[in-house]
Design a protein around this motif. Structure first.
Motif, PDB file in Angstrom:
ATOM      1  N   PRO A  14      -8.334  -1.223  -0.375  1.00 28.54           N
ATOM      2  CA  PRO A  14      -9.046  -0.146   0.324  1.00 28.54           C
ATOM      3  C   PRO A  14     -10.449  -0.601   0.724  1.00 28.54           C
ATOM      4  O   PRO A  14     -11.175  -1.149  -0.093  1.00 28.54           O
ATOM      5  CB  PRO A  14      -9.130   0.974  -0.717  1.00 28.54           C
ATOM      6  N   ARG A  15     -10.765  -0.397   2.003  1.00 24.93           N
ATOM      7  CA  ARG A  15     -12.113  -0.742   2.473  1.00 24.93           C
ATOM      8  C   ARG A  15     -12.867   0.534   2.786  1.00 24.93           C
ATOM      9  O   ARG A  15     -12.314   1.626   2.714  1.00 24.93           O
ATOM     10  CB  ARG A  15     -12.026  -1.596   3.737  1.00 24.93           C
ATOM     11  N   ALA A  16     -14.086   0.327   3.229  1.00 19.03           N
ATOM     12  CA  ALA A  16     -14.959   1.474   3.468  1.00 19.03           C
ATOM     13  C   ALA A  16     -14.425   2.433   4.532  1.00 19.03           C
ATOM     14  O   ALA A  16     -13.664   3.335   4.234  1.00 19.03           O
ATOM     15  CB  ALA A  16     -16.345   0.992   3.873  1.00 19.03           C
ATOM     16  N   GLY A  17     -14.809   2.238   5.760  1.00 18.65           N
ATOM     17  CA  GLY A  17     -14.561   3.253   6.787  1.00 18.65           C
ATOM     18  C   GLY A  17     -13.199   3.241   7.437  1.00 18.65           C
ATOM     19  O   GLY A  17     -12.309   2.459   7.098  1.00 18.65           O
ATOM     20  N   HIS A  18     -13.058   4.153   8.348  1.00 14.79           N
ATOM     21  CA  HIS A  18     -11.870   4.276   9.186  1.00 14.79           C
ATOM     22  C   HIS A  18     -11.739   3.010  10.033  1.00 14.79           C
ATOM     23  O   HIS A  18     -12.690   2.581  10.665  1.00 14.79           O
ATOM     24  CB  HIS A  18     -12.066   5.505  10.083  1.00 14.79           C
ATOM     25  N   HIS A  19     -10.562   2.421  10.038  1.00 10.50           N
ATOM     26  CA  HIS A  19     -10.395   1.209  10.828  1.00 10.50           C
ATOM     27  C   HIS A  19      -8.940   1.049  11.247  1.00 10.50           C
ATOM     28  O   HIS A  19      -8.067   1.802  10.833  1.00 10.50           O
ATOM     29  CB  HIS A  19     -10.865  -0.012  10.041  1.00 10.50           C
ATOM     30  N   HIS A  20      -8.689   0.051  12.058  1.00 11.98           N
ATOM     31  CA  HIS A  20      -7.329  -0.209  12.536  1.00 11.98           C
ATOM     32  C   HIS A  20      -6.964  -1.668  12.326  1.00 11.98           C
ATOM     33  O   HIS A  20      -7.651  -2.357  11.562  1.00 11.98           O
ATOM     34  CB  HIS A  20      -7.224   0.232  14.001  1.00 11.98           C
ATOM     35  N   HIS A  21      -5.898  -2.117  12.993  1.00  9.90           N
ATOM     36  CA  HIS A  21      -5.433  -3.476  12.721  1.00  9.90           C
ATOM     37  C   HIS A  21      -5.027  -4.247  13.961  1.00  9.90           C
ATOM     38  O   HIS A  21      -4.653  -3.666  14.971  1.00  9.90           O
ATOM     39  CB  HIS A  21      -4.287  -3.428  11.705  1.00  9.90           C
ATOM     40  N   PHE A  22      -5.087  -5.538  13.798  1.00  8.74           N
ATOM     41  CA  PHE A  22      -4.724  -6.477  14.863  1.00  8.74           C
ATOM     42  C   PHE A  22      -3.523  -7.271  14.344  1.00  8.74           C
ATOM     43  O   PHE A  22      -3.567  -7.837  13.266  1.00  8.74           O
ATOM     44  CB  PHE A  22      -5.902  -7.405  15.155  1.00  8.74           C
ATOM     45  N   HIS A  23      -2.451  -7.289  15.122  1.00  9.32           N
ATOM     46  CA  HIS A  23      -1.232  -7.980  14.706  1.00  9.32           C
ATOM     47  C   HIS A  23      -1.065  -9.214  15.583  1.00  9.32           C
ATOM     48  O   HIS A  23      -0.835  -9.092  16.781  1.00  9.32           O
ATOM     49  CB  HIS A  23      -0.047  -7.014  14.866  1.00  9.32           C
ATOM     50  N   CYS A  24      -1.142 -10.389  14.978  1.00  5.28           N
ATOM     51  CA  CYS A  24      -1.042 -11.635  15.750  1.00  5.28           C
ATOM     52  C   CYS A  24       0.416 -11.923  16.106  1.00  5.28           C
ATOM     53  O   CYS A  24       1.279 -12.006  15.236  1.00  5.28           O
ATOM     54  CB  CYS A  24      -1.627 -12.803  14.970  1.00  5.28           C
ATOM     55  N   ARG A  25       0.658 -12.119  17.401  1.00  3.37           N
ATOM     56  CA  ARG A  25       2.028 -12.362  17.857  1.00  3.37           C
ATOM     57  C   ARG A  25       2.507 -13.760  17.508  1.00  3.37           C
ATOM     58  O   ARG A  25       3.703 -14.036  17.545  1.00  3.37           O
ATOM     59  CB  ARG A  25       2.094 -12.178  19.378  1.00  3.37           C
ATOM     60  N   ALA A  26       1.589 -14.644  17.207  1.00  2.00           N
ATOM     61  CA  ALA A  26       1.993 -16.023  16.916  1.00  2.00           C
ATOM     62  C   ALA A  26       2.298 -16.209  15.432  1.00  2.00           C
ATOM     63  O   ALA A  26       3.399 -16.614  15.062  1.00  2.00           O
ATOM     64  CB  ALA A  26       0.910 -16.991  17.360  1.00  2.00           C
ATOM     65  N   CYS A  27       1.345 -15.905  14.573  1.00  2.00           N
ATOM     66  CA  CYS A  27       1.542 -16.165  13.138  1.00  2.00           C
ATOM     67  C   CYS A  27       2.023 -14.933  12.388  1.00  2.00           C
ATOM     68  O   CYS A  27       2.279 -15.010  11.194  1.00  2.00           O
ATOM     69  CB  CYS A  27       0.251 -16.688  12.510  1.00  2.00           C
ATOM     70  N   ASP A  28       2.120 -13.809  13.072  1.00  2.00           N
ATOM     71  CA  ASP A  28       2.580 -12.566  12.470  1.00  2.00           C
ATOM     72  C   ASP A  28       1.596 -11.998  11.443  1.00  2.00           C
ATOM     73  O   ASP A  28       1.903 -11.061  10.727  1.00  2.00           O
ATOM     74  CB  ASP A  28       3.946 -12.787  11.812  1.00  2.00           C
ATOM     75  N   GLY A  29       0.428 -12.576  11.389  1.00  2.00           N
ATOM     76  CA  GLY A  29      -0.578 -12.091  10.458  1.00  2.00           C
ATOM     77  C   GLY A  29      -1.213 -10.795  10.943  1.00  2.00           C
ATOM     78  O   GLY A  29      -1.233 -10.510  12.143  1.00  2.00           O
ATOM     79  N   VAL A  30      -1.716 -10.001  10.005  1.00  2.00           N
ATOM     80  CA  VAL A  30      -2.371  -8.745  10.351  1.00  2.00           C
ATOM     81  C   VAL A  30      -3.814  -8.822   9.881  1.00  2.00           C
ATOM     82  O   VAL A  30      -4.084  -9.314   8.780  1.00  2.00           O
ATOM     83  CB  VAL A  30      -1.644  -7.553   9.709  1.00  2.00           C
ATOM     84  N   PHE A  31      -4.730  -8.338  10.714  1.00  2.00           N
ATOM     85  CA  PHE A  31      -6.151  -8.433  10.408  1.00  2.00           C
ATOM     86  C   PHE A  31      -6.830  -7.084  10.611  1.00  2.00           C
ATOM     87  O   PHE A  31      -6.418  -6.298  11.463  1.00  2.00           O
ATOM     88  CB  PHE A  31      -6.807  -9.474  11.320  1.00  2.00           C
ATOM     89  N   GLU A  32      -7.859  -6.871   9.843  1.00  2.00           N
ATOM     90  CA  GLU A  32      -8.580  -5.614   9.966  1.00  2.00           C
ATOM     91  C   GLU A  32      -9.458  -5.602  11.211  1.00  2.00           C
ATOM     92  O   GLU A  32     -10.013  -6.628  11.588  1.00  2.00           O
ATOM     93  CB  GLU A  32      -9.446  -5.429   8.719  1.00  2.00           C
ATOM     94  N   VAL A  33      -9.560  -4.430  11.830  1.00  2.00           N
ATOM     95  CA  VAL A  33     -10.438  -4.232  12.984  1.00  2.00           C
ATOM     96  C   VAL A  33     -11.351  -3.084  12.593  1.00  2.00           C
ATOM     97  O   VAL A  33     -10.884  -1.972  12.376  1.00  2.00           O
ATOM     98  CB  VAL A  33      -9.629  -3.857  14.240  1.00  2.00           C
ATOM     99  N   ASP A  34     -12.641  -3.355  12.489  1.00  2.00           N
ATOM    100  CA  ASP A  34     -13.549  -2.372  11.884  1.00  2.00           C
ATOM    101  C   ASP A  34     -13.750  -1.093  12.646  1.00  2.00           C
ATOM    102  O   ASP A  34     -14.195  -0.102  12.104  1.00  2.00           O
ATOM    103  CB  ASP A  34     -14.924  -3.013  11.663  1.00  2.00           C
ATOM    104  N   ASP A  35     -13.486  -1.113  13.923  1.00  2.00           N
ATOM    105  CA  ASP A  35     -13.870   0.052  14.715  1.00  2.00           C
ATOM    106  C   ASP A  35     -12.693   0.884  15.203  1.00  2.00           C
ATOM    107  O   ASP A  35     -11.534   0.572  14.948  1.00  2.00           O
ATOM    108  CB  ASP A  35     -14.702  -0.406  15.898  1.00  2.00           C
ATOM    109  N   CYS A  36     -13.025   1.924  15.909  1.00  2.00           N
ATOM    110  CA  CYS A  36     -12.029   2.830  16.472  1.00  2.00           C
ATOM    111  C   CYS A  36     -12.603   3.391  17.756  1.00  2.00           C
ATOM    112  O   CYS A  36     -13.749   3.838  17.777  1.00  2.00           O
ATOM    113  CB  CYS A  36     -11.745   3.963  15.487  1.00  2.00           C
ATOM    114  N   PRO A  37     -11.843   3.342  18.830  1.00  2.00           N
ATOM    115  CA  PRO A  37     -12.363   3.830  20.110  1.00  2.00           C
ATOM    116  C   PRO A  37     -12.582   5.336  20.121  1.00  2.00           C
ATOM    117  O   PRO A  37     -13.388   5.847  20.890  1.00  2.00           O
ATOM    118  CB  PRO A  37     -11.286   3.428  21.110  1.00  2.00           C
ATOM    119  N   GLY A  38     -11.867   6.063  19.310  1.00  2.00           N
ATOM    120  CA  GLY A  38     -12.017   7.514  19.288  1.00  2.00           C
ATOM    121  C   GLY A  38     -11.546   8.147  20.586  1.00  2.00           C
ATOM    122  O   GLY A  38     -10.922   7.482  21.422  1.00  2.00           O
ATOM    123  N   GLY A  39     -11.817   9.423  20.737  1.00  2.00           N
ATOM    124  CA  GLY A  39     -11.437  10.117  21.962  1.00  2.00           C
ATOM    125  C   GLY A  39      -9.971  10.450  22.064  1.00  2.00           C
ATOM    126  O   GLY A  39      -9.405  10.495  23.152  1.00  2.00           O
TER     127      GLY A  39
END
Lengths: 135, 135
Positions: free
Chosen positions: A83-108
């Motif tokens: 569990p990390r601090a704020g609201h965030h999303h994820h990035f899924h790499c199509r090559a290595c299949d790894g998933v990474f945290e993305v700190d922000d959110c576009p909202g709206g």
DNA sequence: TTGGATGCAAACGCTTTGCATAATT
DNA sequence: AATTATGCAAAGCGTTTGCATCCAA
């Protein structure tokens, strides 16, 4: 009283086992969400005889305790992250299949839901190549 | 030449069968993305003996032909929808489990990807209650 | 000593595939 | 008649569960 004892589930207070230590450490050292199989591979470096079922059972317990959070992805097995601090999303790499945290959110998102719909949450997943896989 | 004839897959030009008609009609009349099981239930109103494998095979073929589009969702079986005009996303109802099209997109994802990552696409899923399930 | 934890294998839900039969062209 | 399509059952894949054994407390 219930009368029926717990069937087998891991209910009581967690015991300290090398498997548990290794599984938790796998997430702590990964720095990104892990799939059960990835967690298994990492944890086996410490406990070679570790079984996949044990990984699943411990992940489930850690999620229930709040020590781990589930990251569900479209068309891919779920990942789990500390569990990390704020609201965030994820990035899924199509090559290595790894998933990474993305700190922000576009909202709206409020304006998107059709009329009469009650919006309660949202999920955003980015796709592409991670830093390690990008040319 | 390949020398080896196709193993069994549905490769040649599609034949007109009542099953195919019923399956395609299921999507046309639903007005929203359908899961294979939902499609089966609807198509069986026309072809009661329809099998689930036939639904899966036809969905796969329709997707390959471009007559159907896959809607992948986090932690839920994929849905399939008729191709619509523009870029859009989906709303997943927590009550009835139905999936609905959302015509718009908030955009602004370019800035989210971490440095060094190459962003190629994104997915947005809204959650809540659909018009039929909202109180 | 005792109940939770593990490992292995079987079971599950969803999807795909093998195969004999049915149906379209 | 030639092949594709179907239906059913079995196989696959990721995840869960049953059970005998093991081990932390």
């Amino acid at each position: 009283m219930t009368g029926r004892r717990s069937p087998s589930p891991d209910a009581g207070p967690a015991r300290r086992t090398p498997q548990r230590r290794a599984i938790r450490r796998a997430f702590e050292t990964a720095g990104r969400p892990l799939a059960p199989e990835e967690c298994l591979a990492r944890a086996r470096r410490e406990v070679p005889r570790l079984g996949l079922a044990t990984v699943y059972r411990n992940i489930r317990r850690l999620v229930a305790e709040g020590s781990l959070r589930t990251v569900e992805l479209p068309g891919a097995p779920a990942r789990y992250e500390l569990p990390r601090a704020g609201h965030h999303h994820h990035f899924h790499c199509r090559a290595c299949d790894g998933v990474f945290e993305v700190d922000d959110c576009p909202g709206g998102f409020g304006a998107l839901a059709p009329g009469g719909f009650r919006l309660e949450g949202h999920e955003v997943i980015l796709y592409g190549l991670c830093a390690g896989c990008a040319p």
